[in-house]
Scaffold this motif. Sequence first.
Motif, PDB file in Angstrom:
ATOM      1  N   GLN A 103      33.499  58.357  14.834  1.00 37.44           N
ATOM      2  CA  GLN A 103      33.090  59.169  15.982  1.00 37.44           C
ATOM      3  C   GLN A 103      32.608  58.303  17.144  1.00 37.44           C
ATOM      4  O   GLN A 103      32.737  58.678  18.303  1.00 37.44           O
ATOM      5  CB  GLN A 103      31.985  60.135  15.576  1.00 37.44           C
ATOM      6  CG  GLN A 103      32.470  61.238  14.663  1.00 37.44           C
ATOM      7  CD  GLN A 103      31.342  62.161  14.252  1.00 37.44           C
ATOM      8  OE1 GLN A 103      30.176  61.812  14.412  1.00 37.44           O
ATOM      9  NE2 GLN A 103      31.680  63.327  13.724  1.00 37.44           N
ATOM     10  N   ASP A 104      32.043  57.141  16.837  1.00 32.16           N
ATOM     11  CA  ASP A 104      31.575  56.248  17.900  1.00 32.16           C
ATOM     12  C   ASP A 104      32.732  55.702  18.738  1.00 32.16           C
ATOM     13  O   ASP A 104      32.545  55.325  19.887  1.00 32.16           O
ATOM     14  CB  ASP A 104      30.781  55.078  17.316  1.00 32.16           C
ATOM     15  CG  ASP A 104      29.505  55.532  16.643  1.00 32.16           C
ATOM     16  OD1 ASP A 104      28.962  56.573  17.053  1.00 32.16           O
ATOM     17  OD2 ASP A 104      29.050  54.844  15.719  1.00 32.16           O
ATOM     18  N   PHE A 105      33.918  55.627  18.154  1.00 31.16           N
ATOM     19  CA  PHE A 105      35.042  55.003  18.839  1.00 31.16           C
ATOM     20  C   PHE A 105      36.076  56.006  19.336  1.00 31.16           C
ATOM     21  O   PHE A 105      37.098  55.611  19.888  1.00 31.16           O
ATOM     22  CB  PHE A 105      35.707  53.985  17.918  1.00 31.16           C
ATOM     23  CG  PHE A 105      34.784  52.856  17.560  1.00 31.16           C
ATOM     24  CD1 PHE A 105      34.488  51.871  18.479  1.00 31.16           C
ATOM     25  CD2 PHE A 105      34.190  52.799  16.317  1.00 31.16           C
ATOM     26  CE1 PHE A 105      33.632  50.835  18.165  1.00 31.16           C
ATOM     27  CE2 PHE A 105      33.334  51.770  15.984  1.00 31.16           C
ATOM     28  CZ  PHE A 105      33.051  50.788  16.910  1.00 31.16           C
ATOM     29  N   THR A 106      35.837  57.283  19.134  1.00 32.95           N
ATOM     30  CA  THR A 106      36.769  58.285  19.646  1.00 32.95           C
ATOM     31  C   THR A 106      36.407  58.639  21.081  1.00 32.95           C
ATOM     32  O   THR A 106      35.255  58.534  21.491  1.00 32.95           O
ATOM     33  CB  THR A 106      36.740  59.564  18.790  1.00 32.95           C
ATOM     34  OG1 THR A 106      35.421  60.088  18.793  1.00 32.95           O
ATOM     35  CG2 THR A 106      37.192  59.295  17.373  1.00 32.95           C
ATOM     36  N   ARG A 107      37.384  59.038  21.846  1.00 33.68           N
ATOM     37  CA  ARG A 107      37.099  59.482  23.202  1.00 33.68           C
ATOM     38  C   ARG A 107      37.773  60.826  23.424  1.00 33.68           C
ATOM     39  O   ARG A 107      38.777  61.154  22.808  1.00 33.68           O
ATOM     40  CB  ARG A 107      37.530  58.482  24.258  1.00 33.68           C
ATOM     41  CG  ARG A 107      38.881  57.936  24.120  1.00 33.68           C
ATOM     42  CD  ARG A 107      39.233  57.026  25.242  1.00 33.68           C
ATOM     43  NE  ARG A 107      40.694  57.020  25.279  1.00 33.68           N
ATOM     44  CZ  ARG A 107      41.406  56.460  26.172  1.00 33.68           C
ATOM     45  NH1 ARG A 107      40.840  55.843  27.158  1.00 33.68           N
ATOM     46  NH2 ARG A 107      42.704  56.497  26.122  1.00 33.68           N
ATOM     47  N   THR A 108      37.202  61.552  24.311  1.00 32.47           N
ATOM     48  CA  THR A 108      37.742  62.877  24.571  1.00 32.47           C
ATOM     49  C   THR A 108      39.039  62.763  25.365  1.00 32.47           C
ATOM     50  O   THR A 108      39.287  61.771  26.042  1.00 32.47           O
ATOM     51  CB  THR A 108      36.737  63.719  25.363  1.00 32.47           C
ATOM     52  OG1 THR A 108      36.472  63.062  26.604  1.00 32.47           O
ATOM     53  CG2 THR A 108      35.426  63.866  24.602  1.00 32.47           C
TER      54      THR A 108
END
Length: 78
Positions: free
Chosen positions: A62-67
């Motif tokens: 989740q820290d490395f995902t982007r919208t």
Amino acid sequence: MQAIEFEETPFQHTIRIPDSVPDGVSLRVLLLVDEQTIKSNHTDNKHWKSLLGSMPNVGSDQDFTRTLDYGREISWDS
């Protein structure tokens, strides 16, 4: 003859000598290697697993995902 002692870790079979040693000087090199370290590195098949396992947790997925919202409005022609 002058003795200089320093510790260095070889990289691609190269050892960097101190800058205080001028070019063109004859050197006598003595390598002292810890045999236990060599044996454990070459015989331990889990060396890389233990090395990677000892790395700290750098974040979750989740820290490395982007919208997917890039700030643009999408309008379709009717």
